[in-house]
Motif scaffolding. Structure first.
Motif, mmCIF file in Angstrom:
data_model
loop_
_atom_site.group_PDB
_atom_site.id
_atom_site.type_symbol
_atom_site.label_atom_id
_atom_site.label_comp_id
_atom_site.label_asym_id
_atom_site.label_seq_id
_atom_site.Cartn_x
_atom_site.Cartn_y
_atom_site.Cartn_z
ATOM 1 N N SER A 190 0.809 -1.298 -0.041
ATOM 2 C CA SER A 190 0.057 0.097 -0.148
ATOM 3 C C SER A 190 1.060 1.200 -0.015
ATOM 4 C CB SER A 190 -0.768 -0.025 1.298
ATOM 5 O OG SER A 190 -1.533 1.409 1.302
ATOM 6 N N ARG A 191 0.347 2.350 -0.901
ATOM 7 C CA ARG A 191 0.975 3.738 -0.705
ATOM 8 C C ARG A 191 -0.345 4.483 -0.755
ATOM 9 N NH1 ARG A 191 4.570 0.596 -0.015
ATOM 10 N NH2 ARG A 191 6.619 0.713 -0.904
ATOM 11 N N ALA A 192 0.310 5.760 -0.114
ATOM 12 C CA ALA A 192 -0.593 7.071 -0.006
ATOM 13 C C ALA A 192 -0.260 8.277 -0.302
ATOM 14 C CB ALA A 192 -1.397 6.916 1.388
ATOM 15 N N ILE A 193 -1.077 9.010 -0.751
ATOM 16 C CA ILE A 193 -0.445 10.574 -1.074
ATOM 17 C C ILE A 193 -1.820 11.511 -0.666
ATOM 18 C CG2 ILE A 193 -1.148 10.693 -3.540
ATOM 19 C CD1 ILE A 193 1.603 12.190 -3.913
ATOM 20 N N THR A 194 -1.270 12.505 -0.236
ATOM 21 C CA THR A 194 -2.127 13.553 -0.170
ATOM 22 C C THR A 194 -1.909 14.841 -1.074
ATOM 23 O OG1 THR A 194 -2.034 13.420 2.527
ATOM 24 C CG2 THR A 194 -2.813 15.528 1.794
ATOM 25 N N ILE A 195 -3.084 15.278 -1.801
ATOM 26 C CA ILE A 195 -2.970 16.061 -2.878
ATOM 27 C C ILE A 195 -4.013 17.133 -2.510
ATOM 28 C CG2 ILE A 195 -3.783 16.386 -5.197
ATOM 29 C CD1 ILE A 195 -3.601 13.417 -5.563
ATOM 30 N N ASP A 196 -3.454 18.224 -2.689
ATOM 31 C CA ASP A 196 -4.092 19.691 -2.259
ATOM 32 C C ASP A 196 -5.161 20.304 -2.901
ATOM 33 O OD1 ASP A 196 -2.561 19.772 0.142
ATOM 34 O OD2 ASP A 196 -0.871 20.782 -0.645
ATOM 35 N N VAL A 197 -6.033 19.251 -3.567
ATOM 36 C CA VAL A 197 -7.295 19.693 -4.502
ATOM 37 C C VAL A 197 -8.516 18.991 -3.808
ATOM 38 C CG1 VAL A 197 -5.751 20.243 -6.441
ATOM 39 C CG2 VAL A 197 -6.629 18.014 -6.153
ATOM 40 N N LEU A 198 -9.658 19.455 -4.240
ATOM 41 C CA LEU A 198 -10.978 18.605 -3.964
ATOM 42 C C LEU A 198 -11.101 17.154 -4.310
ATOM 43 C CD1 LEU A 198 -13.529 21.922 -4.185
ATOM 44 C CD2 LEU A 198 -12.100 20.656 -2.170
ATOM 45 N N LYS A 199 -11.679 16.562 -3.696
ATOM 46 C CA LYS A 199 -11.668 14.960 -4.226
ATOM 47 C C LYS A 199 -12.390 14.781 -5.550
ATOM 48 C CE LYS A 199 -14.502 11.033 -2.823
ATOM 49 N NZ LYS A 199 -15.309 10.461 -1.830
ATOM 50 N N ASP A 200 -13.275 15.914 -5.795
ATOM 51 C CA ASP A 200 -14.143 15.779 -7.285
ATOM 52 C C ASP A 200 -12.882 15.745 -8.218
ATOM 53 O OD1 ASP A 200 -16.321 15.216 -6.091
ATOM 54 O OD2 ASP A 200 -17.053 17.558 -6.265
ATOM 55 N N LEU B 227 -10.359 9.902 -0.641
ATOM 56 C CA LEU B 227 -10.885 10.418 0.677
ATOM 57 C C LEU B 227 -10.797 11.716 0.848
ATOM 58 C CD1 LEU B 227 -9.470 7.545 3.253
ATOM 59 C CD2 LEU B 227 -11.833 7.382 1.952
ATOM 60 N N ALA B 228 -11.836 12.533 1.183
ATOM 61 C CA ALA B 228 -11.817 13.949 1.237
ATOM 62 C C ALA B 228 -11.251 14.368 2.701
ATOM 63 C CB ALA B 228 -13.014 14.436 0.980
ATOM 64 N N ALA B 229 -10.512 15.164 2.910
ATOM 65 C CA ALA B 229 -10.012 15.762 4.200
ATOM 66 C C ALA B 229 -9.805 17.182 4.045
ATOM 67 C CB ALA B 229 -8.896 15.007 4.583
ATOM 68 N N ASP B 230 -10.581 17.896 4.697
ATOM 69 C CA ASP B 230 -10.706 19.645 4.700
ATOM 70 C C ASP B 230 -10.640 19.718 2.850
ATOM 71 O OD1 ASP B 230 -10.546 19.656 7.197
ATOM 72 O OD2 ASP B 230 -8.582 19.495 7.270
ATOM 73 N N ASN B 231 -9.979 20.713 2.615
ATOM 74 C CA ASN B 231 -9.655 20.859 1.020
ATOM 75 C C ASN B 231 -8.557 20.077 0.385
ATOM 76 O OD1 ASN B 231 -11.598 22.987 1.244
ATOM 77 N ND2 ASN B 231 -10.151 24.467 1.895
#
Length: 170
Positions: free
Chosen positions: A44-54, A124-128
């Motif tokens: 498993s790998r994960a990343i946080t992207i600074d945009v909205l989920k849509d 998954l959405a997390a804030d913005n």
């Protein structure tokens, strides 16, 4: 002369017997060690992207858009590539969508001559921001060589998964 040859034969038989017992014992120890390794594993790998989920979910759920960011399906050794919304196919690999919901896409990866591998992406959405978690689930048989071989799955898949997620972030 005959006493010496009988003595030499007995000595060589003892060495062969010791070798066979050692081989059986070593095989048993290897089997016991492999029993400690689970038959199922997840890379498993994960990343946080600074945009909205849509804005992320469309690029993840539509397999035709994977050619823009997914390193694993853009490998040079894959020939006759065909991208569509629910399927990626090449001569060596087929990826099909097995199920989706609002935040999860499940796919099945099948390499020629190998059993299918389950894969999923949670968006998954997390804030913005958006968190994308990508995973592969492997099931191996009880054979020691398969269990020991499964240890390297993380080293094989991890770097291209990280590179793909970085491309997705761009």
């Amino acid at each position: 002369n005959s006493a010496e040859s009988v003595s030499a034969l007995i000595c060589s038989m003892r060495i062969i017997k010791l070798g066979l017992i050692s081989l059986v014992g070593l095989s048993f120890v290897i089997f016991l060690l492999s029993a400690l390794i689970p038959s199922e594993m997840r890379v498993s790998r994960a990343i946080t992207i600074d945009v909205l989920k849509d804005s992320v979910i469309g690029k993840v759920k539509d397999l035709s858009k994977w050619q823009q960011w997914n390193v694993l399906v853009n490998k040079a050794e894959l020939t006759n590539k065909d991208f569509s919304a629910n399927r990626f196919a090449s001569s060596e690999l087929t990826v099909t969508v097995a199920g989706t919901d609002s935040s999860l896409i499940q796919t099945q990866w099948v390499r020629t001559g190998q059993p299918p591998i389950a894969c999923g992406m949670n968006v998954l959405a997390a804030d913005n921001r958006t968190i994308v978690q990508w995973y592969f689930d492997f099931k191996v048989k009880w054979y020691p060589w398969e269990k020991f071989g499964s240890i390297i799955f993380d080293n094989q898949l991890g770097p291209p998964m990280e590179q793909s997620l970085a491309q997705l972030k761009k």
